[in-house]
Design an enzyme around this catalytic site. Sequence first.
Site, PDB file in Angstrom:
ATOM      1  N   LYS A  11       0.856  -1.190   0.000  1.00 20.40           N
ATOM      2  CA  LYS A  11       0.000   0.000   0.000  1.00 20.40           C
ATOM      3  C   LYS A  11       0.887   1.233   0.000  1.00 20.40           C
ATOM      4  O   LYS A  11       2.069   1.188   0.342  1.00 20.40           O
ATOM      5  CB  LYS A  11      -0.937   0.023   1.213  1.00 20.40           C
ATOM      6  CG  LYS A  11      -0.244   0.015   2.590  1.00 20.40           C
ATOM      7  CD  LYS A  11       0.224   1.364   3.083  1.00 20.40           C
ATOM      8  CE  LYS A  11       0.811   1.274   4.497  1.00 20.40           C
ATOM      9  NZ  LYS A  11       1.519   2.518   4.917  1.00 20.40           N
ATOM     10  N   ASP A 137      -3.014  -0.614  10.498  1.00 22.21           N
ATOM     11  CA  ASP A 137      -3.184  -0.704   9.048  1.00 22.21           C
ATOM     12  C   ASP A 137      -3.847  -2.001   8.592  1.00 22.21           C
ATOM     13  O   ASP A 137      -4.257  -2.106   7.429  1.00 22.21           O
ATOM     14  CB  ASP A 137      -1.823  -0.589   8.339  1.00 22.21           C
ATOM     15  CG  ASP A 137      -1.245   0.808   8.389  1.00 22.21           C
ATOM     16  OD1 ASP A 137      -1.966   1.730   8.805  1.00 22.21           O
ATOM     17  OD2 ASP A 137      -0.072   0.975   8.010  1.00 22.21           O
TER      18      ASP A 137
END
Length: 289
Positions: A11, A137
Site C-alpha cells: 500500500k 493498518d
Amino acid sequence: MSAMRWPAPAKLNLFLHVNGRRPDGYHELQTLFIFLNHGDWLEFEPLTDTDLLTLSPAIPGVPDEQNLIIRAARLLQARLPSQQGAHIRLEKVLPMGGGIGGGSSDAATTLVALNHLWQAGLSEDELAELGVQLGADVPVFVRGKAAFAEGVGERLQPVELPSAWYLVLKPDCHVATAAVFQDPDLPRDTPKMALHNLLEGEWKNDCELLVKKRHPEVANALGWLLEYAPSRMTGTGACVFAQFEDEVAAREVLAKVPKGWDGFVAKGENISPLFAALQQVSDWGIAKR
C-alpha cells in the site's frame, strides 16, 4: 484441501497528517490508502484435527509470538469450533520497515485466506476487528478498498482514485514506526480537514521531515526522485514514491535509479489484489496468481 496462494499487496499512504496525540498515547491521523499490484505471496495448506501452525521460511530475528502471520492465524483459531491448522509458506517481496504495509498486509491475507479455507464464517467486520489487534493498518487490507482513514486508522471511508502508476524506492535503512511516533520532534498539529478539501489540496506526509533528519538515506532518495516527479514518503518510511501517468514513464525513471538502490514500478489499485483473489475463490473455488 490442496495448498492455495494468496496475494499480500503493498500500500501507499498518498498523504499522512498527524492531527494530535490522544491521552492513551495513540495519534489521531488522516491518511489516504491505495493498494499496489505488487507484494508478498502466501501459500496456505489447511490441516484438520490439529491446531499446528508452521511458517516457512522463518523470518530472521522474529519469533512466532511476534510474527504477525502466526498471530493472525492464532486469533482466528480462537474463534473456531474445532481444531484446524495450516502449513504457511511466505514468498517475501516487500521490505520490512518500508512503510508499504508488508507485515500488516501479510496479517490481513492470513485472516482473509484462512477464514475462507477453514470455513470460519467470520464477516468482514469481524475480521477487521481481529486485524486492529495486530496493527492499525491491518483493517484496510482486510476490507480491500482504497480508503480515507481517520482516528488511529480504524475509521475507513472507501474512495475511488484515478488510475496511476508509481515508482517506489526503498532506501537502505529500516525505520521503526514506534520510534517515529514517540519522537518529540514529530509535528502533531495539522488541522483536521474534510475529505473533499484534502483531495483538492497539496498532499504531504507529516513524518517525512523527521525521518529525513534521522535517516539521510531517505533524504537522498527523495532528493533524487524529485528531479523527475513530485515525490513523498509513504507511512513512516523508509520507502518513497513518485506518481506517473503511465507505466512507460515510470519505468524510464526506474532505469536511471543509481546502482545499489532498490525500487519497483506498480499500478495503483482501488480494489486490493487480495479482495480480487477472494472474489475469484468464491466464484470458482481457486486462487490464481
